[in-house]
Motif scaffolding. Structure first.
Motif, PDB file in Angstrom:
ATOM      1  N   SER B 132       0.727  -1.217   0.001  1.00 15.40           N
ATOM      2  CA  SER B 132      -0.088  -0.251  -0.017  1.00 15.40           C
ATOM      3  C   SER B 132       0.859   0.949   0.091  1.00 15.40           C
ATOM      4  N   ILE B 133       2.293   1.019   0.417  1.00 17.30           N
ATOM      5  CA  ILE B 133       2.935   2.066  -0.195  1.00 17.30           C
ATOM      6  C   ILE B 133       3.989   2.367  -1.172  1.00 17.30           C
ATOM      7  N   ILE B 134       3.964   1.175  -1.354  1.00 13.97           N
ATOM      8  CA  ILE B 134       5.168   0.955  -2.228  1.00 13.97           C
ATOM      9  C   ILE B 134       5.692   1.535  -3.739  1.00 13.97           C
ATOM     10  N   VAL B 135       4.388   1.768  -4.159  1.00 16.67           N
ATOM     11  CA  VAL B 135       4.039   2.895  -5.405  1.00 16.67           C
ATOM     12  C   VAL B 135       4.894   4.297  -5.425  1.00 16.67           C
ATOM     13  N   PRO B 136       4.488   4.867  -4.403  1.00 15.98           N
ATOM     14  CA  PRO B 136       4.825   6.386  -3.405  1.00 15.98           C
ATOM     15  C   PRO B 136       6.540   6.616  -3.065  1.00 15.98           C
ATOM     16  N   LEU B 137       6.062   5.139  -2.727  1.00 16.10           N
ATOM     17  CA  LEU B 137       8.121   5.561  -2.273  1.00 16.10           C
ATOM     18  C   LEU B 137       8.700   5.502  -3.392  1.00 16.10           C
ATOM     19  N   VAL B 138       8.744   5.060  -4.157  1.00 15.47           N
ATOM     20  CA  VAL B 138       9.721   4.715  -5.100  1.00 15.47           C
ATOM     21  C   VAL B 138       9.933   5.999  -6.009  1.00 15.47           C
ATOM     22  N   ASP B 221      14.603  -8.593   3.264  1.00 12.31           N
ATOM     23  CA  ASP B 221      13.341  -8.231   2.875  1.00 12.31           C
ATOM     24  C   ASP B 221      14.215  -8.134   1.435  1.00 12.31           C
ATOM     25  N   PHE B 222      13.015  -8.493   0.616  1.00 14.34           N
ATOM     26  CA  PHE B 222      13.249  -8.244  -0.981  1.00 14.34           C
ATOM     27  C   PHE B 222      12.261  -7.421  -1.667  1.00 14.34           C
ATOM     28  N   LEU B 223      11.525  -6.805  -0.806  1.00 19.31           N
ATOM     29  CA  LEU B 223      10.849  -5.881  -1.180  1.00 19.31           C
ATOM     30  C   LEU B 223      11.321  -4.551  -2.087  1.00 19.31           C
ATOM     31  N   PHE B 224      11.702  -4.040  -0.706  1.00 22.36           N
ATOM     32  CA  PHE B 224      12.195  -2.862  -0.979  1.00 22.36           C
ATOM     33  C   PHE B 224      13.675  -2.534  -1.269  1.00 22.36           C
ATOM     34  N   GLY B 225      14.270  -4.040  -1.100  1.00 22.55           N
ATOM     35  CA  GLY B 225      15.472  -3.916  -1.973  1.00 22.55           C
ATOM     36  C   GLY B 225      15.860  -4.015  -3.497  1.00 22.55           C
ATOM     37  N   VAL B 226      14.487  -4.853  -4.012  1.00 25.21           N
ATOM     38  CA  VAL B 226      14.275  -4.981  -5.647  1.00 25.21           C
ATOM     39  C   VAL B 226      13.768  -3.227  -6.456  1.00 25.21           C
TER      40      VAL B 226
END
Lengths: 341, 288, 427
Positions: B132-138, B221-226
């Protein structure tokens, strides 16, 4: 029970007094600000995306019309409906498995036996692994031709079963598309419109394998929590039980289980919310599965966002995931905060 | 740690009952251990096989020759990202534990307006699904120029780790005796002094628990790393491991060996510090 | 007084730091300009990595002294790479070149929003326009302008088989394969207790490949084109025939197909536990890796009905707008577009060079056959990779197929695909 310290009692009007009052807040202001931005502002942005036609290849996309278009597409999507069913089923099996196993392990390990430390380390160590590692390993283990099914033969379990007259145990595990029991037909007999249901109601058998792998990985955490809980049982209660000649089962039922109740709640809440948002493990292990038997909202969001490039639909899915987690967590947090202040 | 004889035999059971009970318990433990160790056996064994020997249909068989098999290749491909993971994880763990300790201290022991609400808001952050925050985070990390950098990834981990640390430390500090703090306050100590002189020295058990949690979560962690660090030179080991698996033509012995290598630091941490982890939990870091 | 002094020294330190930062940034930019090249792809293991290395080695030979950065991201059949790439492009942070597929998805996602440069001048100066079949050029050409360089073309519609296993069961496969022949062979093998067709459809796309090959073969070239222009609906008798045929094919697959990846399925043909495998020429890399001999250990033939059709997926490299090292990027494109580089690449990847002037004489038997097909066949872009359709359709296709494989409901499958088809024309 409040142990709260009152910041600076009388002298609030002096410069130092105000600083005293402000200091606690000042010290954690970076944390407050970053949490506000990185959690709440971002969540708001995601919600906005879910109401729009925006995407990295459509940076100028405005609000969707109708506004809730992505949400209606989401809930009428057969795959997402299956995901919701899977979430309910998986969470139930997984919580039962991991908390149950955790309790059993804690009870076994928490006694004067040799090698206690080694056993505890063995049970705890899967928690240290990455979900990707676990997913790949269990994907191999659940292969119906060459995985754990081979062990059932080798350990003589199947010969035993044949003696009893039952067929050999050779589950299809993750490759099994069966949803049991087949309720759709029976429902359709009562409600004709049920025949148009886009997914099968029931328990997808493939989820059992996923739940086993997840329990394998996370029961160590439950065990550690229960061990902490067992240690809080005061000595005098244990002594009293010994004197009273209480049998093992009675002791467990009347003393251990009630005293562990708060820790059971912690386990259920923490592991419950993990299961609601699970992604890496299922993705690495089985993906969406045959007929979406093991699909979960986390995978749906990932594929819709990054493969189908339907950012709005993916955002809507992630908002639904957030709501599911919030429903579980917020009551717990409020109760926690009330108790502590 | 105190032990509990949970299943207490009635006095009349006698020595045989006790013995049988012990046998039952040990059997259960050994059977369960086999269940927990079985995947490890499978990964190690297949990691030792050669590329042509490894196959899903022969996963249980021991390798034909005891060799390094996939380990050498896996290590040569993973070593730089392994080092990246060490830098990222250790830095982020240390930083977020320090921040979390301070935050937990203030939120649990100091009353000020809105403390309750702020507490809930911060701790809720640990429960959100990252989807729920990955797109804005990038996009945000790109805007501030932190995208693709190791410091950027460290910062992200510190920020998203502070919630759970606040919870762990907060719960722990609530059991600090009031008298100690009162005494310091009487001597004129302010917020910071109380923390520095009283709270911090008492904190090691909580630090252990928090550090273990953070290290595990960040290392795995995988999601943030990739999504935040696409450059292979700065990637953590989880992303490199995923690349080993690749899309096509997977060298499974290298993948299995790589998985074992990637799991070593956290596994060693748990085996070595597991006792302190439980001890830390016992001292109240996880409260119901 | 002390306050003033402190402020001044603070300002001084601040200025010093800012100055250092500025110098550092300038130095950094200067360092970038001194020959760096960042290549982005999803080729991370096995034959892919070897193929990529063939390209980078060739580049290093032609343009020595450049630092090559291999930014590859694996997973999800390119999904992970795609998400990372899009984030970078939208954030104004492109690599110097990236690998991708071509066709509709490429135009939608990258050409339309303006992320790639028009490289028509490069095509003219290198003389590539007349060396590649026009239909293949159309996959990266819009309104007469070129937007990428093809490096390899994959043929999706092959059927591979273990020759020795078939010989053992007296089954002979000739130059072409018909459905009757296939089903006869499959029945024979099934009765003998051998798994006829191996499939590894974890992620479903290997299954989608077979389905696409099947309906393309059944419809023929003309009708298939109509499907993609929308004139023929998925919800039509012809397509339903294909769907029923697909179900019949699936009756012969291994029971653990949803647990295997496609390369593991090819492995079953290699080790003799299965007879046939229906997949594109990516499978060829697996056979080579296992040192199997073309034509002795294994054989190949076009998917039934598709002998005159080349269902194509191409890998191509782009010139991103705003690339940090534009000159190196152009040099890279020149390299990968050259005949000798493409030959080396083709050998490792199993794909065909899209140039018709490549020296095929030293190629192994399978590649010779494949190059021949490339020169003679008609081209149809693969919908499984978005050559003909947008990404949303690919996902909808996969989802509908996932359900279809289990509930076997032809009408529902047809309706779902028709709906997705409608969504394309609605935009």
């Amino acid at each position: 029970m409040s142990l709260a310290i009152e910041a600076a009692e009388p002298a609030t009007r002096t410069r130092e007094g105000m600083l005293e009052r402000l200091s606690p807040v000042l010290l954690i202001s970076p944390v407050i600000v970053t949490t506000l931005v990185f959690v709440y502002v971002f969540i708001v942005l995601t919600v906005l995306i879910s109401l729009s036609t925006w995407s990295p290849v459509n940076l100028a996309g405005g609000f969707a019309s109708p506004l809730m278009k992505n949400y209606s597409a989401l809930f009428s999507n057969g795959r997402f409906q299956a995901d919701l069913r899977n979430t309910v089923v998986f969470t139930s099996i997984f919580l039962f498995g991991s908390v149950g196993l955790g309790l059993a392990l804690a009870l076994l390990v928490d006694r004067q036996i040799r090698g206690r430390g080694i056993f505890r380390a063995i049970f705890l160590f899967p928690y240290a692994l990455s979900f990707i590692v676990t997913g790949v390993a269990w994907r191999w283990l659940f292969n119906p031709e060459s995985g754990v099914n081979v062990l059932f033969d080798a350990l003589g379990i199947n010969t035993l079963l044949s003696h009893v007259g039952v067929g050999p145990l050779k589950p299809a595990w993750l490759t099994d598309p069966t949803v049991w029991p087949p309720l759709n037909e029976k429902l359709a007999a009562i409600f004709p419109s049920a025949a148009a249901l886009q997914f099968d109601i029931g328990v997808p058998l493939a989820l059992i394998g996923v739940a086993i792998a997840a329990s394998w990985q996370l029961s160590g955490f439950a065990m550690a929590t229960f061990l902490a809980g067992l240690a809080t049982i005061p000595d005098h209660i244990r002594e009293a039980a010994k004197i009273d000649n209480a049998s093992g089962w009675t002791y467990f039922r009347k003393i251990t289980w009630p005293m562990l109740a708060p820790f059971t709640v912690v386990n259920l809440v923490i592991l419950g919310h993990v299961s609601l948002k699970i992604f890496d493990l299922v993705f690495a292990m089985s993906g969406p599965g045959p007929g979406f038997a093991t699909d979960v909202p986390g995978i749906f969001v990932f594929e819709m966002t990054f493969r189908a490039l339907r950012y709005g639909l993916g955002a809507a899915g992630s908002v639904v995931m957030l709501l599911m987690v919030a429903i579980v967590i917020i009551p717990y947090l409020i109760r926690n905060a009330r108790e502590n202040h | 740690m105190t032990t509990v004889e949970t299943f207490q035999p009635a006095a009349s059971d006698g020595k045989i009952g006790l013995f049988l009970q012990k046998v039952a318990i040990y059997t259960a433990l050994i059977v369960l251990s086999a269940f927990y160790l079985m995947p490890v056996y499978m990964m190690v064994v297949n990691g030792m096989k050669s590329a042509t020997e490894v196959s899903i249909s022969t996963m249980w068989q021991l390798p034909q020759s005891i060799g390094l098999g996939g380990f050498r290749e896996a290590w040569s491909r993973l070593s730089s990202s392994f080092q990246n993971s060490l830098v990222i994880t250790v830095s982020a763990t240390v930083l977020s534990c320090l921040v979390g300790s301070l935050t937990g201290y203030i939120l649990s022991l100091w009353r000020f307006k809105g403390a309750n609400l702020i507490s809930i808001l911060i701790i809720f952050g640990m429960f959100i699904p990252y989807q729920s925050i990955i797109v804005p985070l990038v996009f945000f990390t790109q805007k501030v120029g932190l995208y693709g950098t190791i410091p950027g990834l460290i910062l992200v981990h510190v920020i998203y780790g502070q919630s759970i640390n606040a919870l762990i430390f907060g719960n722990y500090y609530r059991s600090v005796p009031r008298s100690l703090i009162e005494a310091a306050r009487v001597d004129g100590a302010g917020v910071w002094k109380v923390y520095w002189k009283i709270i911090l020295p008492l904190s090691p058990p909580a630090f252990v628990v928090a550090a273990i949690f953070q290290f595990t979560n960040i290392w795995n962690d995988f999601l943030f790393g990739v999504t935040i660090v696409p450059n292979p030179q700065s990637q953590p080991v989880t992303v490199a491991l995923n690349n080993l698996a690749g899309n096509f033509s997977v060298d499974w012995n290298v993948v299995m060996a790589g998985a074992v290598i990637a799991a070593l630091p956290t596994a060693i941490l748990y085996v070595a510090l597991g006792r302190y982890f439980v001890r830390g939990l016992v001292s109240g870091s996880v409260k119901a | 007084m002390t306050w003033e002094l402190n402020r001044r020294s603070l300002l001084k330190t601040g200025a010093a730091l800012a100055g250092a930062a500025a110098v550092g940034a300038a130095a950094g930019r200067a360092a970038m300009a001194a020959g760096k090249l960042e290549i982005f792809s999803w080729w991370t293991s096995g034959g892919e990595a070897a193929a990529l290395k063939a390209l980078t080695d060739s580049y290093a030979a032609k343009f020595p002294g450049t630092e090559l950065i291999n930014a590859a991201v694996a997973g999800g059949g390119g999904t992970n790479a795609q998400s990372v790439l899009q984030a970078r492009l939208a954030g104004g942070n492109p690599p110097d070149s990236w690998q991708g597929n071509s066709g509709t998805a490429f135009f939608d996602q990258y050409v339309g929003p303006g992320f790639v440069d028009d490289i028509t001048s490069l095509y003219k100066s290198e003389g590539w326009e007349d060396k590649v079949p026009p239909a293949v050029l159309d996959l990266i050409r819009k309104d007469g302008k070129y937007y990428a360089v093809h490096v390899g073309a994959h043929r999706c519609n092959e059927v591979w088989y273990n020759k020795k296993l078939l010989q053992k069961h007296d089954i002979d496969i000739g130059e072409t394969l018909s459905w009757d022949q296939f089903f006869a062979a499959a029945e024979k093998l099934k009765n003998a207790g051998v798994n006829a067709l191996s499939l590894g459809d974890n992620g479903i796309w290997a299954n989608a490949r077979i389905f696409e090959n099947t309906f393309t073969g059944l419809l023929g070239y003309e009708q298939t084109q109509k499907l993609w222009t929308g004139e023929l609906s998925f919800d039509s008798p012809e397509l339903k025939e294909a769907m029923k045929l697909h179900l019949k094919v699936l009756e012969f697959v291994n029971s653990d197909h949803s647990a295997l990846s496609w390369d593991q399925a090819v492995g079953k043909v290699i080790d003799g536990s299965s007879a046939f495998n229906m997949h594109g020429d990516w499978a060829y890399g697996e056979f080579r890796k296992a040192n199997a001999k073309d034509g002795e250990d294994f054989g190949w033939v076009s998917h039934p009905g598709t002998d005159d059709i080349f269902i194509i997926v191409t890998d191509c490299f782009t010139s991103p707008k705003g690339a940090p090292n534009p000159q190196e990027a152009i040099n890279w494109l020149k390299t990968v577009g050259s005949a000798d580089t493409q030959l080396a690449f083709s050998l490792n990847k199993g794909s065909v060079s899209p140039r018709l002037d490549v020296d095929k004489t030293k190629l192994p038997p399978y590649l010779q056959w494949s190059y021949d097909k490339f020169a003679k066949n008609k081209f149809v872009g693969s919908s499984v990779n978005g050559e003909q359709v947008p990404a949303a359709f690919v996902q909808a296709h996969f989802d509908a197929l996932t359900t279809f494989v289990v509930n076997k409901n032809v009408d529902r499958f047809a309706a779902a695909l028709a709906e997705a088809q409608q969504a394309i024309s609605n935009g």
